[in-house]
Design an enzyme around this catalytic site. Structure first.
Site, PDB file in Angstrom:
ATOM      1  CG  ASP A 272      -1.712   1.316   1.408  1.00  0.00           C
ATOM      2  OD1 ASP A 272      -1.320   2.292   0.337  1.00  0.00           O
ATOM      3  OD2 ASP A 272      -2.640   1.182   1.978  1.00  0.00           O
TER       4      ASP A 272
ATOM      5  CE1 TYR B  47      -6.268  10.396 -11.651  1.00  0.00           C
ATOM      6  CE2 TYR B  47      -6.774  12.185 -13.446  1.00  0.00           C
ATOM      7  CZ  TYR B  47      -6.133  11.011 -12.852  1.00  0.00           C
ATOM      8  OH  TYR B  47      -5.201  10.272 -13.700  1.00  0.00           O
TER       9      TYR B  47
ATOM     10  CE  LYS C 108      -2.850  10.805 -11.246  1.00  0.00           C
ATOM     11  NZ  LYS C 108      -1.578   9.859 -11.370  1.00  0.00           N
TER      12      LYS C 108
HETATM   13  N1  LIG Z   1      -6.280   5.506 -17.604  1.00  0.00           N
HETATM   14  C1  LIG Z   1      -6.235   6.603 -17.989  1.00  0.00           C
HETATM   15  O1  LIG Z   1      -7.019   7.316 -18.775  1.00  0.00           O
HETATM   16  C2  LIG Z   1      -5.116   7.715 -17.382  1.00  0.00           C
HETATM   17  C3  LIG Z   1      -4.913   9.034 -17.960  1.00  0.00           C
HETATM   18  C4  LIG Z   1      -3.958   9.936 -17.377  1.00  0.00           C
HETATM   19  C5  LIG Z   1      -3.235   9.354 -16.301  1.00  0.00           C
HETATM   20  N2  LIG Z   1      -3.501   8.013 -15.847  1.00  0.00           N
HETATM   21  C6  LIG Z   1      -2.706   7.608 -14.674  1.00  0.00           C
HETATM   22  O2  LIG Z   1      -1.783   6.543 -14.887  1.00  0.00           O
HETATM   23  C7  LIG Z   1      -1.756   5.774 -13.859  1.00  0.00           C
HETATM   24  C8  LIG Z   1      -2.230   4.206 -14.022  1.00  0.00           C
HETATM   25  O3  LIG Z   1      -3.685   4.345 -14.585  1.00  0.00           O
HETATM   26  P1  LIG Z   1      -4.474   2.850 -14.964  1.00  0.00           P
HETATM   27  O4  LIG Z   1      -5.428   3.223 -16.036  1.00  0.00           O
HETATM   28  O5  LIG Z   1      -3.361   2.074 -15.197  1.00  0.00           O
HETATM   29  O6  LIG Z   1      -4.927   2.719 -13.799  1.00  0.00           O
HETATM   30  P2  LIG Z   1      -5.461   1.220 -12.752  1.00  0.00           P
HETATM   31  O7  LIG Z   1      -5.790   0.322 -13.954  1.00  0.00           O
HETATM   32  O8  LIG Z   1      -6.603   1.464 -12.288  1.00  0.00           O
HETATM   33  O9  LIG Z   1      -4.419   0.802 -12.125  1.00  0.00           O
HETATM   34  C9  LIG Z   1      -3.987   1.628 -10.901  1.00  0.00           C
HETATM   35  C10 LIG Z   1      -2.656   0.891 -10.211  1.00  0.00           C
HETATM   36  O10 LIG Z   1      -2.687   1.859  -8.977  1.00  0.00           O
HETATM   37  C11 LIG Z   1      -2.624   0.619  -7.739  1.00  0.00           C
HETATM   38  N3  LIG Z   1      -2.995   1.438  -6.696  1.00  0.00           N
HETATM   39  C12 LIG Z   1      -3.934   2.171  -6.062  1.00  0.00           C
HETATM   40  N4  LIG Z   1      -3.986   2.397  -5.189  1.00  0.00           N
HETATM   41  C13 LIG Z   1      -2.995   1.940  -4.431  1.00  0.00           C
HETATM   42  C14 LIG Z   1      -2.122   1.929  -3.078  1.00  0.00           C
HETATM   43  N5  LIG Z   1      -2.888   2.542  -2.072  1.00  0.00           N
HETATM   44  N6  LIG Z   1      -1.315   1.039  -2.824  1.00  0.00           N
HETATM   45  C15 LIG Z   1      -0.607   0.569  -3.900  1.00  0.00           C
HETATM   46  N7  LIG Z   1      -1.101   0.482  -5.327  1.00  0.00           N
HETATM   47  C16 LIG Z   1      -2.211   1.337  -5.592  1.00  0.00           C
HETATM   48  C17 LIG Z   1      -3.458  -0.336  -8.207  1.00  0.00           C
HETATM   49  O11 LIG Z   1      -3.158  -1.537  -7.353  1.00  0.00           O
HETATM   50  P3  LIG Z   1      -4.352  -2.659  -7.217  1.00  0.00           P
HETATM   51  O12 LIG Z   1      -4.950  -2.806  -8.531  1.00  0.00           O
HETATM   52  O13 LIG Z   1      -3.628  -3.898  -6.978  1.00  0.00           O
HETATM   53  O14 LIG Z   1      -5.157  -2.410  -6.290  1.00  0.00           O
HETATM   54  C18 LIG Z   1      -3.234  -0.480  -9.788  1.00  0.00           C
HETATM   55  O15 LIG Z   1      -2.242  -1.145  -9.799  1.00  0.00           O
HETATM   56  C19 LIG Z   1      -2.466   6.396 -12.571  1.00  0.00           C
HETATM   57  O16 LIG Z   1      -1.276   7.197 -11.963  1.00  0.00           O
HETATM   58  C20 LIG Z   1      -3.355   7.389 -13.382  1.00  0.00           C
HETATM   59  O17 LIG Z   1      -3.836   8.330 -12.619  1.00  0.00           O
HETATM   60  C21 LIG Z   1      -4.233   7.273 -16.228  1.00  0.00           C
END
Ligand SMILES: NC(=O)c1ccc[n+]([C@@H]2O[C@H](COP(=O)([O-])OP(=O)(O)OC[C@H]3O[C@@H](n4cnc5c(N)ncnc54)[C@H](OP(=O)(O)O)[C@@H]3O)[C@@H](O)[C@H]2O)c1
Length: 253
Positions: A64, A158, A162
């Site tokens: 975490d 958010y 960010k």
């Molecule tokens: N997807 C988009 O459209 C988008 C756009 C811009 C930026 N981003 C950024 O890109 C990054 C990845 O996004 P994604 O789409 O891959 O999101 P995602 O599929 O929801 O993955 C998020 C990850 O963060 C982990 N996480 C959340 N809370 C946590 C905690 N307290 N401790 C440890 N791990 C934690 C989750 O772990 P578990 O699943 O194991 O809980 C998961 O591995 C994020 O920072 C997001 O803000 C995403």
């Protein structure tokens, strides 16, 4: 295949997520030993299996990232399993809710700031502590174009978290480049993942919304974001320090 990370040790937080998974597999394909970190042990195990089936080296660590002792143990695991830490990609993040600020739930606000901002602070703190004592390293933080660059009503926690990650990256980069630790951020636009889909929206609805919202007419693949992260953490970007690279299909062009 080029192996830009042969002999390197890479740590990916949020590796059980969409972007982190793509990046972790890409590091392993390019020769790194990869510590895949997240909360979901089953999904982490799947990624390790996949990396190994492609001939890569990877292992899982459950963490975490809002808890300092667990983050310290995560860095220590990379060091004890693989002998060091050269590259860290901090992707762990959560979106929170969509609500006007006056209706925004206070507990959700706290969670979003704890994971997205304090989590990146703690990750960098422990990663840098190791890297600066052992010849340096490279860190890439995953921010978002919805922070310092774009606007979305209803995403106050958010966006604030960010924007803070983008600025924290610049400050940390200035603090530690003389220690040999090179730090940058990427700010993706919408990725093909559940996070870019609004409540009640199907993937097809999301794609239709993005067709006109983004000049490029589509969301990114996770691999396109991973490719930018790998470049920023490779020697190919050795003069890039404290940058926040927007990768958003022209949304903020
Ligand atoms: N997807 C988009 O459209 C988008 C756009 C811009 C930026 N981003 C950024 O890109 C990054 C990845 O996004 P994604 O789409 O891959 O999101 P995602 O599929 O929801 O993955 C998020 C990850 O963060 C982990 N996480 C959340 N809370 C946590 C905690 N307290 N401790 C440890 N791990 C934690 C989750 O772990 P578990 O699943 O194991 O809980 C998961 O591995 C994020 O920072 C997001 O803000 C995403």
């Amino acid at each position: 295949m080029t192996e830009r990370f042969a002999g390197k040790v890479a740590l990916v937080t949020g590796a059980s997520g969409v972007v982190g998974r793509a990046a972790a597999l890409a590091y392993a394909r390019e020769g790194a030993a990869v510590l895949v970190a997240g909360r979901d042990a089953a999904r982490l195990a799947e990624i390790v299996k996949l990396a190994e089936s492609e001939g890569g080296r990877a292992s899982a660590f459950t963490v975490d990232i809002t808890r300092s002792a667990e983050v310290a143990a995560m860095v220590e695991a990379a060091v004890s399993r693989y002998g060091g830490l050269d590259v860290a990609l901090n992707t762990a993040g959560i979106f929170g809710q969509m609500a006007p600020l006056a209706d925004y739930d206070e507990d959700i606000w706290d969670d979003v700031l704890a994971v997205n901002l304090k989590g990146v602070f703690l990750s960098m703190k422990h990663e840098i502590a190791h890297m600066r004592a052992h010849g340096g390293g490279v860190i890439v933080n995953v921010s978002s174009n919805l922070g310092a660059h774009w606007r979305l009503a209803g995403a106050s926690a958010y966006a604030a978290s960010k924007a803070a990650v983008s600025h924290l990256t610049r400050t940390a980069a200035r603090d530690h480049i003389a220690d040999g630790v090179r730090i940058n951020a990427i700010s993706p636009g919408p990725v093909d993942s559940p996070m870019s889909t609004r409540p009640g929206e199907t993937r097809a609805d999301r794609d239709e919304r993005m067709r006109t919202a983004l000049p490029i007419g589509r969301v990114s693949t996770p691999e396109e974001i991973a490719a930018a992260a790998l470049w920023l953490s490779s020697a190919d970007s050795s003069f890039v320090v404290g940058a926040d690279h927007v990768i958003d299909g022209g949304a903020t062009a």
